[in-house]
Write an enzyme that holds these catalytic residues in place. Structure first.
Site, mmCIF file in Angstrom:
data_model
loop_
_atom_site.group_PDB
_atom_site.id
_atom_site.type_symbol
_atom_site.label_atom_id
_atom_site.label_comp_id
_atom_site.label_asym_id
_atom_site.label_seq_id
_atom_site.Cartn_x
_atom_site.Cartn_y
_atom_site.Cartn_z
ATOM 1 N N THR A 109 0.875 -1.186 0.000
ATOM 2 C CA THR A 109 0.000 0.000 0.000
ATOM 3 C C THR A 109 0.909 1.232 0.000
ATOM 4 O OG1 THR A 109 -0.259 -0.270 2.406
ATOM 5 C CG2 THR A 109 -2.038 -1.080 0.996
ATOM 6 N N LYS A 141 3.927 -6.976 4.117
ATOM 7 C CA LYS A 141 3.690 -5.574 3.796
ATOM 8 C C LYS A 141 3.369 -4.851 5.091
ATOM 9 C CE LYS A 141 0.321 -3.432 3.463
ATOM 10 N NZ LYS A 141 -0.483 -2.510 4.390
ATOM 11 N N THR A 145 -0.306 -2.688 11.088
ATOM 12 C CA THR A 145 -1.090 -2.804 9.841
ATOM 13 C C THR A 145 -0.207 -3.551 8.949
ATOM 14 O OG1 THR A 145 -2.100 -0.739 9.867
ATOM 15 C CG2 THR A 145 -2.154 -1.741 7.843
ATOM 16 N N GLU A 178 6.005 4.764 7.420
ATOM 17 C CA GLU A 178 5.633 5.896 6.576
ATOM 18 C C GLU A 178 6.452 7.133 6.926
ATOM 19 O OE1 GLU A 178 1.031 4.663 5.597
ATOM 20 O OE2 GLU A 178 1.453 5.883 7.353
ATOM 21 N N ASN A 234 -0.288 10.630 5.624
ATOM 22 C CA ASN A 234 -1.550 10.241 6.216
ATOM 23 C C ASN A 234 -2.630 11.313 6.142
ATOM 24 O OD1 ASN A 234 -1.430 7.432 7.533
ATOM 25 N ND2 ASN A 234 0.572 8.357 7.947
ATOM 26 N N THR A 242 -6.750 10.248 -0.820
ATOM 27 C CA THR A 242 -6.734 10.999 -2.069
ATOM 28 C C THR A 242 -5.448 10.771 -2.850
ATOM 29 O OG1 THR A 242 -5.891 12.934 -0.886
ATOM 30 C CG2 THR A 242 -8.264 12.779 -1.188
#
Length: 408
Positions: free
Chosen positions: A158, A184, A195, A281, A403, A408
Site C-alpha cells: 500500500t 507488507k 497494519t 511511513e 496520512n 486521495t
C-alpha cells in the site's frame, strides 16, 4: 550467502523457494495507479496452516473467512490477497464479498474452497469493487508461477516503499528445508499486530499444532514488538503454510533439528518485522530499543514497546537530539517495576545515563550517531534477568503528509 550456524540465508529466495509453492500478482483496477493490486500464493498440495490475527475489535471480514478455512481442516492450499481496499467495517456485504472472493479463487485455481484463505489491505469502510476483483481472480492461474515471488510482493503493498521478503535454508534429517516470508506494512503499525500482512511458506513437514506454536512464539517477539505510529489495524494477519514436500520426519519440540528450525523461523519473522519498521511511513531510520536487567521478560517487553512507541523519543531521533530525558520518562510510565536509582541508558556506544545519573558526553558525537540510518537505544535496569527488543522508526514531517492525504 549468510551462514548463521543453524541455517543459511538465501539472498535470492522468495515465498516460492520452498518446494511446492507458486505465486504471482497482477493489476485488476483496485488501485488508481498501474501497479499490482491482487496476488496469490498457491501450493501443489493442501499445506499445513496456522495464523495469527489482529486484536482490533473491528476485525475485517477476510480475516474471519480465513480463520474459518483453517479451522475446517488445519490446511490451506492458496492465499489470495488484494491491496487498495481493506474490506473492513463493511457489514454483511463485506462478509459476502470475502466469501465470494474465496469461492472465485477456489474455482479459478482448482482447489477446495475450504483450502483457500483471503485477505485485504487498504482503505477502511469501502466495499470491494467485486466486478474488478472477480475479473482479476479469473486471471490468477496464468499469473501464478514458480518465479512469481516478486510479483506477489508488489501486489500486497500500500504505502510501502520497498518489498519485504527473505528466505533461509537448513537441514532436517539430512533433507534440505526452506523457510521463506513476505510482508507488507508501513503505517498503522503497533504491537499486538501491526497494519501488516505476513505470509510464511516452508516445505518442512510439521503438524498444525506445532506450526501454530512456532508462529505464536515468533509473533510475540517479532511482529508484536514493532511500532510506527501507535495504531493497530483491522486487517493484520500472518499466515504460514507448510507443504511437507521436503520429506523430512515430522518436526516437533523433541526432534533433534527442532532448534535449527525454530532459529530459522525466528530469523524470518525478525527480518520481516524489522523491514516493516524500517519502512515506516515517512521514516528515515530504524530505531532498535534493547531492554535488559528487567524484573521479567514481560516487563522488559512492556518497557521496550513504551519507549519505541513514544512520539517524543521518535521525534528526537528524527531531529538527532540526544534527549535521554524522553527515554527515561517513557521507561517510568511503562507501568512496570523500575528501580529509579539503577537505570543505565546508552545511544549506541555513547553512555548518557548511569545509575540514573547524567553522564557527560560529546553532543556532536551523539548528534552524528543519531543522524545514521540505525539508532540503537540500550536500557539496563539492573533488577533481574528480563530482556526484550523492540523496533520502530522516527517520526517525520512526511508521516503527517502521507496520512493527511491517504484517501486521495
Amino acid at each position: 550467502m549468510k551462514d548463521t550456524g543453524n541455517f543459511v540465508v538465501v539472498p535470492e529466495g522468495s515465498v516460492t523457494t520452498p518446494k511446492g509453492f507458486r505465486a504471482g500478482g497482477l493489476h485488476c483496477g483496485l488501485k488508481k495507479v498501474e501497479r499490482h493490486d491482487l496476488g496469490a500464493i498457491v501450493c501443489e498440495v493442501p499445506a499445513t496452516a496456522a495464523g495469527v490475527y489482529t486484536l482490533n475489535a473491528f476485525q475485517a471480514a477476510p480475516l474471519r473467512v480465513t480463520q474459518e478455512s483453517i479451522a475446517a481442516s488445519g490446511k490451506l492450499q492458496a492465499m489470495v490477497v488484494n491491496s487498495g481496499n481493506a474490506n473492513a467495517c463493511t457489514g454483511q456485504q463485506g462478509e459476502d464479498d470475502a466469501r465470494a472472493m474465496r469461492a472465485a479463487a477456489a474455482e479459478a485455481l482448482g482447489v477446495a474452497e475450504h483450502h483457500v484463505g483471503v485477505t485485504s489491505t487498504g482503505v477502511i469502510g469501502e466495499t470491494l469493487p467485486m466486478a474488478k476483483l472477480l475479473s482479476g481472480i479469473a486471471q490468477l492461474p496464468e499469473r501464478v508461477k514458480p518465479d512469481g515471488g516478486d510479483d506477489f510482493c508488489q501486489a500486497i503493498l500500500t504505502t510501502d516503499l520497498v518489498q519485504k521478503m527473505t528466505c533461509v535454508r537448513l537441514n532436517v534429517n539430512g533433507k534440505e528445508v526452506h523457510i521463506a516470508g513476505a510482508a507488507k506494512g508501513s503505517g498503522m503499525i503497533h504491537p499486538n499486530m501491526a497494519t501488516m500482512l505476513g505470509f510464511i511458506t516452508t516445505d518442512a513437514k510439521i503438524e498444525s499444532e506445532f506450526l501454530q506454536q512456532q508462529l505464536s512464539r515468533i509473533t510475540d517477539n517479532t511482529f508484536n514488538m514493532i511500532t510506527v505510529d501507535g495504531d493497530t489495524s483491522t486487517n493484520d494477519m500472518v499466515v504460514v503454510m507448510a507443504s511437507g514436500l521436503a520429506d523430512n520426519e515430522a518436526l516437533h519440540p523433541e526432534h533433534p533439528d527442532w532448534e535449527a528450525f525454530a532459529a530459522g523461523f525466528q530469523y524470518v519473522g525478525e527480518y520481516l518485522a524489522k523491514a516493516i519498521a524500517r519502512d515506516g511511513e515517512g521514516a528515515t531510520k530504524l530505531i532498535e530499543v534493547n531492554v535488559v536487567g528487567a524484573e521479567s521478560d514481560n516487563a522488559a517487553r512492556a518497557i521496550a514497546k513504551t519507549v519505541i512507541g513514544s512520539s517524543l523519543v521518535k521525534s528526537a531521533c528524527f531531529g538527532a537530539d540526544a534527549n535521554w530525558g524522553r527515554i527515561i520518562a517513557a521507561v517510568g510510565r511503562a507501568g512496570q517495576p523500575v528501580n529509579t536509582e539503577t537505570v543505565d541508558i546508552k545511544l549506541g556506544d555513547i553512555s548518557v545515563l548511569e545509575q540514573s545519573r547524567p553522564v557527560r558526553f560529546d553532543e556532536e558525537q551523539a548528534e552524528a550517531y543519531l543522524k545514521g540510518e540505525l539508532v540503537n537505544i540500550h536500557i539496563h535496569l539492573h533488577m533481574g534477568k528480563g530482556q526484550a527488543t523492540a523496533w520502530g522508526c522516527d517520526l517525520t514531517y512526511d508521516y503527517v503528509r502521507i496520512n493527511a492525504a491517504y484517501r486521495t
